[in-house]
Design a protein around this motif. Structure first.
Motif, PDB file in Angstrom:
ATOM      1  N   UNK A 131       0.825  -1.210   0.000  1.00  0.00           N
ATOM      2  CA  UNK A 131       0.000   0.000   0.000  1.00  0.00           C
ATOM      3  C   UNK A 131       0.862   1.263   0.000  1.00  0.00           C
ATOM      4  N   UNK A 132       2.169   1.114   0.243  1.00  0.00           N
ATOM      5  CA  UNK A 132       3.078   2.258   0.206  1.00  0.00           C
ATOM      6  C   UNK A 132       3.670   2.363  -1.194  1.00  0.00           C
ATOM      7  N   UNK A 133       3.373   3.446  -1.873  1.00  0.00           N
ATOM      8  CA  UNK A 133       3.850   3.664  -3.230  1.00  0.00           C
ATOM      9  C   UNK A 133       5.368   3.789  -3.263  1.00  0.00           C
ATOM     10  N   UNK A 134       5.985   3.312  -4.326  1.00  0.00           N
ATOM     11  CA  UNK A 134       7.441   3.378  -4.447  1.00  0.00           C
ATOM     12  C   UNK A 134       7.982   4.802  -4.429  1.00  0.00           C
ATOM     13  N   UNK A 135       7.142   5.776  -4.771  1.00  0.00           N
ATOM     14  CA  UNK A 135       7.572   7.177  -4.776  1.00  0.00           C
ATOM     15  C   UNK A 135       7.245   7.898  -3.472  1.00  0.00           C
ATOM     16  N   UNK A 136       6.671   7.172  -2.506  1.00  0.00           N
ATOM     17  CA  UNK A 136       6.396   7.776  -1.198  1.00  0.00           C
ATOM     18  C   UNK A 136       7.711   8.228  -0.566  1.00  0.00           C
ATOM     19  N   UNK A 137       7.717   9.439  -0.039  1.00  0.00           N
ATOM     20  CA  UNK A 137       8.940   9.985   0.524  1.00  0.00           C
ATOM     21  C   UNK A 137       9.013   9.783   2.031  1.00  0.00           C
ATOM     22  N   UNK A 138      10.215   9.503   2.504  1.00  0.00           N
ATOM     23  CA  UNK A 138      10.497   9.332   3.928  1.00  0.00           C
ATOM     24  C   UNK A 138      11.617  10.296   4.310  1.00  0.00           C
TER      25      UNK A 138
ATOM     26  N   UNK B  64      12.851   8.361  -1.427  1.00  0.00           N
ATOM     27  CA  UNK B  64      11.625   7.632  -1.728  1.00  0.00           C
ATOM     28  C   UNK B  64      11.720   6.211  -1.166  1.00  0.00           C
ATOM     29  N   UNK B  65      10.600   5.532  -1.170  1.00  0.00           N
ATOM     30  CA  UNK B  65      10.591   4.149  -0.682  1.00  0.00           C
ATOM     31  C   UNK B  65      11.600   3.298  -1.447  1.00  0.00           C
ATOM     32  N   UNK B  66      11.622   3.442  -2.759  1.00  0.00           N
ATOM     33  CA  UNK B  66      12.498   2.605  -3.574  1.00  0.00           C
ATOM     34  C   UNK B  66      13.967   2.925  -3.309  1.00  0.00           C
ATOM     35  N   UNK B  67      14.260   4.130  -2.837  1.00  0.00           N
ATOM     36  CA  UNK B  67      15.624   4.495  -2.474  1.00  0.00           C
ATOM     37  C   UNK B  67      15.945   4.103  -1.035  1.00  0.00           C
TER      38      UNK B  67
ATOM     39  N   UNK C  75      17.363  14.192  -3.850  1.00  0.00           N
ATOM     40  CA  UNK C  75      16.755  14.788  -2.674  1.00  0.00           C
ATOM     41  C   UNK C  75      15.556  15.617  -3.093  1.00  0.00           C
ATOM     42  N   UNK C  76      14.535  15.619  -2.238  1.00  0.00           N
ATOM     43  CA  UNK C  76      13.324  16.361  -2.562  1.00  0.00           C
ATOM     44  C   UNK C  76      13.454  17.811  -2.148  1.00  0.00           C
ATOM     45  N   UNK C  77      12.551  18.611  -2.656  1.00  0.00           N
ATOM     46  CA  UNK C  77      12.474  19.983  -2.222  1.00  0.00           C
ATOM     47  C   UNK C  77      11.773  20.027  -0.872  1.00  0.00           C
ATOM     48  N   UNK C  78      11.684  21.204  -0.293  1.00  0.00           N
ATOM     49  CA  UNK C  78      11.030  21.333   0.998  1.00  0.00           C
ATOM     50  C   UNK C  78       9.544  21.012   0.879  1.00  0.00           C
ATOM     51  N   UNK C  79       8.970  20.575   1.989  1.00  0.00           N
ATOM     52  CA  UNK C  79       7.562  20.180   2.016  1.00  0.00           C
ATOM     53  C   UNK C  79       6.657  21.339   1.619  1.00  0.00           C
TER      54      UNK C  79
ATOM     55  N   UNK D  15      -8.831   7.211   1.529  1.00  0.00           N
ATOM     56  CA  UNK D  15      -8.285   8.418   0.921  1.00  0.00           C
ATOM     57  C   UNK D  15      -6.970   8.753   1.605  1.00  0.00           C
ATOM     58  N   UNK D  16      -5.935   8.869   0.815  1.00  0.00           N
ATOM     59  CA  UNK D  16      -4.612   9.138   1.353  1.00  0.00           C
ATOM     60  C   UNK D  16      -4.124  10.480   0.842  1.00  0.00           C
ATOM     61  N   UNK D  17      -3.292  11.110   1.652  1.00  0.00           N
ATOM     62  CA  UNK D  17      -2.735  12.394   1.260  1.00  0.00           C
ATOM     63  C   UNK D  17      -1.549  12.175   0.320  1.00  0.00           C
ATOM     64  N   UNK D  18      -1.569  12.854  -0.794  1.00  0.00           N
ATOM     65  CA  UNK D  18      -0.447  12.834  -1.715  1.00  0.00           C
ATOM     66  C   UNK D  18       0.024  14.272  -1.897  1.00  0.00           C
TER      67      UNK D  18
END
Length: 197
Positions: free
Chosen positions: A51-58, A68-71, A151-155, A187-190
């Protein structure tokens, strides 16, 4: 609490990291590699959770950045305070229904026959062959700085939208000790990157 956590990650990350470091020093035992087993167990759960998408960020990096999850799954070096802080942030921001996963909790920590406390009986992380190095200082961490990790940008550069997602959950049946799997929608927050004004 979610707003405080989100604001803290954005604006007071080092303060949150210091608090988490003190919490870990007090409550997480490093004897017998229990802290390492904890990290392996968390990674194992995340990897197996479809249920956790591979692009979900941690947000597990010591500098407050994300992977991301895959990383995250193949990561080899972990600074425990930032790792736990990032996992806690994910849970608070993404798991809206705390009943979700109840069947898993019952499996890991069976209900006692009397009024005693539940005991953890699962063996997550114990048999893992994953190689994990726990770092003593955040400065030693380079997995998050590696060129293979974007690395992602700021939230606060993103808007949060609710997206319907079909999941399979276990529900009790009329027969004792038997559960049935049913499809349901949650419903999940994206996070959607905000367009420049």
């Amino acid at each position: 609490m979610m707003k405080e956590m989100k604001d803290g990650i954005n604006d007071h990350y080092e303060e949150l990291l210091t608090k988490m470091t003190k919490f870990i020093d007090k409550h997480i035992d490093s004897d017998n590699h229990k802290d390492e087993i904890l990290v392996k167990a968390v990674l194992e759960v995340i990897e197996q959770d479809e249920s956790i998408n591979n692009e979900q960020e941690f947000y597990i990096c010591p500098n407050g950045k994300s992977v991301t999850k895959i990383q995250l799954i193949p990561i080899k070096m972990v600074y425990l305070p930032s790792f736990i802080l990032g996992i806690l942030y994910y849970v608070l921001m993404n798991i809206k229904d705390n009943k979700y996963g109840a069947a898993t909790y019952d499996e890991w920590c069976p209900k006692p026959t009397s009024g005693t406390r539940r005991k953890y009986t699962a063996n997550l992380g114990i048999k893992s062959t994953r190689q994990i190095e726990l770092l003593n200082t955040p400065e030693e961490h380079d997995d998050c700085e590696s060129s293979r990790i974007k690395q992602s940008e700021r939230i606060d550069e993103y808007d949060t939208v609710l997206v319907p997602e079909t999941i399979v959950v276990e529900k009790p049946s009329l027969i004792p000790f038997i559960t049935k799997k049913v499809k349901t929608t949650r419903y999940v927050e994206k996070r959607k990157k905000r367009k420049p004004e």
